[in-house]
Scaffold this active site. Sequence first.
Site, mmCIF file in Angstrom:
data_model
loop_
_atom_site.group_PDB
_atom_site.id
_atom_site.type_symbol
_atom_site.label_atom_id
_atom_site.label_comp_id
_atom_site.label_asym_id
_atom_site.label_seq_id
_atom_site.Cartn_x
_atom_site.Cartn_y
_atom_site.Cartn_z
ATOM 1 N N SER A 181 -3.424 2.181 -5.698
ATOM 2 C CA SER A 181 -2.397 2.410 -4.690
ATOM 3 C C SER A 181 -2.994 2.466 -3.293
ATOM 4 O O SER A 181 -3.541 1.484 -2.812
ATOM 5 C CB SER A 181 -1.611 3.681 -5.031
ATOM 6 O OG SER A 181 -0.474 3.798 -4.224
ATOM 7 N N ASP A 341 2.315 0.272 1.543
ATOM 8 C CA ASP A 341 0.953 0.615 1.157
ATOM 9 C C ASP A 341 0.388 -0.531 0.317
ATOM 10 O O ASP A 341 1.100 -1.495 0.003
ATOM 11 C CB ASP A 341 0.914 1.975 0.451
ATOM 12 C CG ASP A 341 1.480 1.960 -0.953
ATOM 13 O OD1 ASP A 341 2.292 1.066 -1.256
ATOM 14 O OD2 ASP A 341 1.133 2.851 -1.748
ATOM 15 N N ASP A 343 -0.324 -1.373 -2.751
ATOM 16 C CA ASP A 343 0.326 -1.909 -3.951
ATOM 17 C C ASP A 343 1.843 -1.961 -3.800
ATOM 18 O O ASP A 343 2.564 -2.258 -4.747
ATOM 19 C CB ASP A 343 -0.067 -1.120 -5.197
ATOM 20 C CG ASP A 343 0.530 0.274 -5.248
ATOM 21 O OD1 ASP A 343 0.740 0.873 -4.173
ATOM 22 O OD2 ASP A 343 0.789 0.783 -6.354
ATOM 23 N N ASP A 345 4.271 0.148 -3.424
ATOM 24 C CA ASP A 345 5.260 1.036 -4.044
ATOM 25 C C ASP A 345 5.754 2.094 -3.059
ATOM 26 O O ASP A 345 6.643 2.876 -3.382
ATOM 27 C CB ASP A 345 4.727 1.673 -5.330
ATOM 28 C CG ASP A 345 3.574 2.637 -5.117
ATOM 29 O OD1 ASP A 345 3.024 2.684 -4.000
ATOM 30 O OD2 ASP A 345 3.208 3.344 -6.077
#
Length: 616
Positions: A181, A341, A343, A345
């Site tokens: 992440s 961000d 990734d 999500d």
Amino acid sequence: MTGDVVWADLEAQVQAWIDDDPDPRTAQELRDLLTTARTGPVGLAPGQEPDPTQRQALDARRVARNELADRFQGLLQFGTAGLRGRLAGGPHRMNRAVVIRAASGIADFLLGELDGVTPPPRVVVGYDARHNSRQFALDTAGVLTAVGIEVLLLPEELPTPVLAFAVRHLDADAGIMVTASHNPPQDNGYKVYLGGRVVIDGGQGAQIVPPTDTAIAAEIARVPSVASVPRADHGWTVLGPEVLDAYVGAVVGLADRSPEARAAAKKLRVVLTPLHGVGGKVAQRVLAAAGFTDVLLVPEQEFPDPDFPSVAFPNPEEPGAIDLAIGMAGDENADLVLALDPDADRCAVAVQDLRTRSYRGPDTAGAEGWRMLHGDETGALLGDLAARRAAAAGTDHAVLASSIVSSRLLGEIATSAGLRHAQTLTGFKWISRVDGLVFGYEEALGYCVDPAHVRDKDGISAALTVAGLAASLKAQGRTLVDALDDLARTHGLHLTDQVSARFADLADIAATVQRLREAPPQRIAGVHVTSVVDLAAGTDDDRDGLPPTEGLRLFTADGTRVVVRPSGTEPKVKCYLEVVEPVPADADHEAVGHARRAARTRLDAVAADVRSALGL
């Protein structure tokens, strides 16, 4: 037990791991450390003071032994966040050996859960653009395939929400996403979702929760060695573009397709940054399909780069992370900034608000009045929109949900709309499981606007929904700031902030929380503390009824709330603060601004007292 005996035991562990390591790079890395750890100064007699060269050799040996001790303190812990850690060799780091063991444990768990059931388990595997992500995904596919599990591998590096979507869309029994992440570039991680025939309730397609994490961890611990784990080199299915197409179609389906809405979308100028992550191409495609054609990507951050060269920390919440986007928005006279961000999500939103202090940063000279919305502000805007849509649709049993550390404003919005509000523990693994969920969020920039398709936070669908709201408001001559003012007039001005402290010694975190538990403050910002709730004992009041979790919740006589808890992903104690300032229903723009400044003053005083209570 002497130091020599302890070192001999560690030395044997390291050598055994090297012999079992499937990755020549990490094996050599450990060999080099082991060589340094074994080598002492030459010619140093007992009791003799070392010369500078000998001292340097002693220091190097000590550093190498300490590093090996840290890497071999045990297997990287598998929990509800899956795995996450520094990329390096050894059991307490992220590497191919650890991933292969984890995949084997997950395989054994799934085969046990679906023992005797046909067809065999189906697992979707995805990965982002971080260092080693694709290799970890391929290792996972090889392990699962070798024991008869059907593996569907996403065709390229893609956002985490696409993997979460695929679990439900493809009726998979599990999903595995290789990502860390918004962690630093030196890290990687491993998220696990369950669905299909393993989870059939409201958590279908959501991240794992206890006791599943413990069950999987137990299976991982039973893996004797990497060499004992069978691995296939083919046999899995690499999916085509149809899964991404289906995800994009589902997200675009959230947008207002009326001619008026599409005309408004064309007139909204958006600056978008994926922060060197994998969300840029997908988000741009979604926005374009919904009519947002004036979208400018921050060129320095447009394409995936696992080193994240333009940011100190690839988290849109961190100071400086969106400076380039804010600066570009000022230069290009944009209406809105959207930052994902790495990734994708999570989504940060920035707007121009001339009543507030300007955003400060080296790349924002022309961005007068721009500021990033707090996650609670964006959550309130999206929650209010979801509530209005649910009420208009006559949706029965619709629920808005937020975490225990998020603003109470969402609960006020739900009640006003005749809907139910659910408060959960922190983390989308809990929010996404709420029955009847139509919208959920947590203050750390995570939003679930389409739980029917993605049972997790999704920065791309949130970005589209925010853009649609901003475009609609612009067509009326208004802004997102005006919409926030409307919420303040209706529900009072809810202002939130956070105080946090980072600790080098994890024991200090527990000690800090315990100290506050034993001696909570009697007054905060001059106002009497009326309630102190030990969250470790759970709560059974009308507000939530939460299971036990580490932390404390305090209320004062003027409605101020403070939640103190250790972070689940970082070595920090975090304190979540909220004050509520009354605002008349007929307050003008200036009066709302005055209320906001008054709330800020109160919140600053609360933050100062909380820091003092924690000994910071």
